[in-house]
Design a protein around this motif. Structure first.
Motif, PDB file in Angstrom:
ATOM      1  N   PHE A 292      15.014  -6.169   3.754  1.00 51.36           N
ATOM      2  CA  PHE A 292      14.669  -4.784   3.461  1.00 51.36           C
ATOM      3  C   PHE A 292      15.891  -3.954   3.120  1.00 51.36           C
ATOM      4  O   PHE A 292      15.934  -3.242   2.118  1.00 51.36           O
ATOM      5  N   GLY A 293      16.911  -4.003   3.980  1.00 54.74           N
ATOM      6  CA  GLY A 293      18.110  -3.199   3.767  1.00 54.74           C
ATOM      7  C   GLY A 293      18.796  -3.514   2.452  1.00 54.74           C
ATOM      8  O   GLY A 293      19.204  -2.605   1.709  1.00 54.74           O
ATOM      9  N   MET A 294      18.902  -4.794   2.151  1.00 55.52           N
ATOM     10  CA  MET A 294      19.580  -5.191   0.917  1.00 55.52           C
ATOM     11  C   MET A 294      18.784  -4.786  -0.319  1.00 55.52           C
ATOM     12  O   MET A 294      19.347  -4.361  -1.329  1.00 55.52           O
ATOM     13  N   ALA A 295      17.441  -4.875  -0.233  1.00 51.75           N
ATOM     14  CA  ALA A 295      16.610  -4.432  -1.352  1.00 51.75           C
ATOM     15  C   ALA A 295      16.700  -2.924  -1.526  1.00 51.75           C
ATOM     16  O   ALA A 295      16.747  -2.404  -2.653  1.00 51.75           O
ATOM     17  N   LEU A 296      16.743  -2.196  -0.408  1.00 52.91           N
ATOM     18  CA  LEU A 296      16.833  -0.733  -0.470  1.00 52.91           C
ATOM     19  C   LEU A 296      18.157  -0.300  -1.089  1.00 52.91           C
ATOM     20  O   LEU A 296      18.204   0.589  -1.954  1.00 52.91           O
ATOM     21  N   GLN A 297      19.259  -0.931  -0.661  1.00 52.38           N
ATOM     22  CA  GLN A 297      20.560  -0.612  -1.249  1.00 52.38           C
ATOM     23  C   GLN A 297      20.589  -0.965  -2.731  1.00 52.38           C
ATOM     24  O   GLN A 297      21.055  -0.179  -3.565  1.00 52.38           O
ATOM     25  N   ARG A 298      20.097  -2.154  -3.060  1.00 51.47           N
ATOM     26  CA  ARG A 298      20.086  -2.583  -4.464  1.00 51.47           C
ATOM     27  C   ARG A 298      19.347  -1.590  -5.350  1.00 51.47           C
ATOM     28  O   ARG A 298      19.856  -1.159  -6.396  1.00 51.47           O
ATOM     29  N   ASP A 299      18.139  -1.204  -4.913  1.00 52.46           N
ATOM     30  CA  ASP A 299      17.331  -0.303  -5.735  1.00 52.46           C
ATOM     31  C   ASP A 299      17.958   1.081  -5.819  1.00 52.46           C
ATOM     32  O   ASP A 299      17.954   1.719  -6.883  1.00 52.46           O
ATOM     33  N   ALA A 300      18.524   1.568  -4.700  1.00 52.42           N
ATOM     34  CA  ALA A 300      19.152   2.899  -4.705  1.00 52.42           C
ATOM     35  C   ALA A 300      20.422   2.902  -5.556  1.00 52.42           C
ATOM     36  O   ALA A 300      20.667   3.842  -6.325  1.00 52.42           O
ATOM     37  N   ALA A 301      21.233   1.853  -5.427  1.00 52.19           N
ATOM     38  CA  ALA A 301      22.470   1.778  -6.209  1.00 52.19           C
ATOM     39  C   ALA A 301      22.176   1.766  -7.704  1.00 52.19           C
ATOM     40  O   ALA A 301      22.875   2.411  -8.502  1.00 52.19           O
TER      41      ALA A 301
ATOM     42  N   TRP B  57       0.777  -1.233   0.000  1.00 55.80           N
ATOM     43  CA  TRP B  57       0.000   0.000   0.000  1.00 55.80           C
ATOM     44  C   TRP B  57       0.814   1.292   0.000  1.00 55.80           C
ATOM     45  O   TRP B  57       0.545   2.202  -0.774  1.00 55.80           O
ATOM     46  N   THR B  58       1.814   1.404   0.864  1.00 55.47           N
ATOM     47  CA  THR B  58       2.325   2.724   1.221  1.00 55.47           C
ATOM     48  C   THR B  58       3.603   3.127   0.501  1.00 55.47           C
ATOM     49  O   THR B  58       3.689   4.237  -0.048  1.00 55.47           O
ATOM     50  N   TYR B  59       4.602   2.296   0.509  1.00 53.28           N
ATOM     51  CA  TYR B  59       5.910   2.649  -0.057  1.00 53.28           C
ATOM     52  C   TYR B  59       6.638   1.363  -0.401  1.00 53.28           C
ATOM     53  O   TYR B  59       6.199   0.278  -0.057  1.00 53.28           O
ATOM     54  N   ASP B  60       7.755   1.472  -1.082  1.00 49.73           N
ATOM     55  CA  ASP B  60       8.661   0.337  -1.221  1.00 49.73           C
ATOM     56  C   ASP B  60      10.075   0.856  -1.488  1.00 49.73           C
ATOM     57  O   ASP B  60      10.292   2.064  -1.671  1.00 49.73           O
ATOM     58  N   THR B  61      11.020  -0.058  -1.492  1.00 52.42           N
ATOM     59  CA  THR B  61      12.424   0.340  -1.624  1.00 52.42           C
ATOM     60  C   THR B  61      12.710   0.988  -2.970  1.00 52.42           C
ATOM     61  O   THR B  61      13.568   1.865  -3.069  1.00 52.42           O
ATOM     62  N   TYR B  62      11.992   0.582  -4.010  1.00 47.44           N
ATOM     63  CA  TYR B  62      12.213   1.183  -5.327  1.00 47.44           C
ATOM     64  C   TYR B  62      11.805   2.661  -5.311  1.00 47.44           C
ATOM     65  O   TYR B  62      12.566   3.524  -5.763  1.00 47.44           O
ATOM     66  N   ALA B  63      10.620   2.957  -4.794  1.00 50.37           N
ATOM     67  CA  ALA B  63      10.146   4.341  -4.782  1.00 50.37           C
ATOM     68  C   ALA B  63      11.030   5.224  -3.904  1.00 50.37           C
ATOM     69  O   ALA B  63      11.367   6.355  -4.285  1.00 50.37           O
TER      70      ALA B  63
END
Length: 404
Positions: free
Chosen positions: A177-186, A145-151
């Motif tokens: 979560f942390g690894m997905a967030l880093q992956r998407d940001a990188a 619903w609210t957010y995800d690591t890609y956004a």
């Protein structure tokens, strides 16, 4: 006599019709389970506030839907996948819960989504962040619903690189979560023309970030990106200030920073920090009205996760009301077919992969002299339309997209 027989027959017909309608709601009750973090590092951003948001939505709806009562149960998953799955399994099998809501911590959220599909129930996730929830692990029974690591990464990463902050170092929570967030940001940084100079991973719920921050400082990266959340983010920011990272010329970015985190740290310590969010209490009259009520009930302004849960609960209940059943596939179809228009989202839409697409916002924390009150913390830098903020439907690897 003929009139009497006709009247009795009509009565039986009405009773049969009502019985049929009533039978469409399983167990004659709609039961919601709020599975959240009540006691650890995400408790302020989710926890009791998440439960309160669902309670507010149910109360505002009138306590009944399609003629049957709405019940709420809640539990603390302790950020442990096995604990969370056992609770949800018991809810589904024994307590007849129809939908599980919130579920922060992606390592818990992902197996809960899988279990919900197995049990053919509904999972509305507001607290978990991994974009895999609507990617390779997507489910026809889950809404994100609210957010995800890609956004989070897409909105902040593009803006920072565009401003010339083009070398990054990641301090990352060592779980899904942390690894997905880093992956998407990188990926966003590289696609925007920037470079990733290094990374370091820390255990969930860390208290000492000194060695991690010293590595970030030694990298000379222009941006030190915190790919973590909750207490990990606040602890890292406090210690970054002690080590003088910002004074040394590096920019700190919290890829997931809730308003409760900013408030806890204080505006003096966080001024100038760039934050991506799905909700801010002071956007308009609607957000202010909801947030005032929430603050009176809970004692702080709502996080995006908590505001999103109110919105999601209302949307779920309206879907049941419209079709007079809580049968999961039918409710999911109705939810997807109905735009989301409330204080949280305008013209929001639920895609086949489960992603609820809505606008995202980039904020900068105000300077102390700019703030007019305790919760007057952010100034809006940019509004990013949902279709630009969230991952394109065909890029996530969701099997449902291929078969749709």
């Amino acid at each position: 006599m003929q009139k009497l027989i006709a009247a009795v027959a009509a009565g039986f017909a009405i009773a049969a019709t009502c019985g049929t309608a009533q039978a469409q709601i399983s167990d004659n009750v709609v039961k919601l389970g709020v599975l959240t973090d009540m006691s650890s590092l995400y408790a302020d951003a989710t926890g009791k506030g998440s439960l309160a948001a669902v309670e507010m939505a149910v109360a505002d709806y009138g306590g009944k839907v399609a003629g049957v009562p709405i019940q709420i149960v809640s539990a603390d998953h302790q950020n442990k996948p096995d604990v969370g799955v056992n609770i949800a399994r018991n809810w589904y099998d024994n307590e007849k819960v129809d939908a599980v809501l919130d579920v922060p911590t992606s390592s818990v959220a992902l197996p809960i989504s899988a279990l919900t599909r197995e049990k053919n129930k509904i999972n509305i996730n507001s607290g978990g962040g991994s974009s895999d929830i609507t990617g390779i692990a997507c489910s026809p029974n889950t809404v994100h619903w609210t957010y995800d690591t890609y956004a989070l990464s897409n909105v902040a990463g593009k803006a920072m690189v565009k401003r010339g902050e083009d070398t990054w170092f990641f301090v990352t929570a060592d779980y899904a979560f942390g690894m997905a967030l880093q992956r998407d940001a990188a990926n966003v940084v590289k696609e925007s023309g920037g470079k990733v100079l290094g990374e370091v991973r820390h255990p969930l719920n860390s208290s000492d970030f000194s060695s991690f921050l010293l590595q970030a400082q030694a990298s000379k990266a222009k941006v030190v990106a915190l790919a973590n959340a909750g207490g990990d983010t606040t602890n890292a920011l406090k210690q970054a200030a002690e080590f003088g990272l910002v004074q040394g010329g590096q920019k700190m970015i919290a890829l997931l920073q809730e308003i409760t985190d900013t408030h806890s740290l204080g505006i003096k310590a966080t001024q100038g920090l760039i934050v991506t969010d799905a909700f801010y209490w002071d956007m308009n009259d609607e957000t202010r009205a909801f947030s005032k009520r929430f603050n009176e009930k809970v004692g702080h302004m709502p996080t995006m996760i908590q505001a999103g849960l109110y919105s999601a609960t209302m949307h779920y209940l309206k879907a049941i009301e419209a079709i007079k059943t809580d049968e999961a596939p039918k409710v999911m179809e109705q939810m997807r077919n109905t735009p989301v228009n409330d204080f949280f989202a305008k013209n929001g839409k639920i895609r086949i992969d489960g992603r609820m697409v809505h606008d995202m916002y980039l904020f900068e924390v105000k300077k102390p002299e700019e703030s007019k009150g305790e919760w007057d913390l952010y100034k809006l830098i940019a509004t990013v339309p949902g279709d630009e903020a969230f991952r394109p439907l065909d890029k996530g690897g969701c099997p449902l997209v291929k078969s749709n």
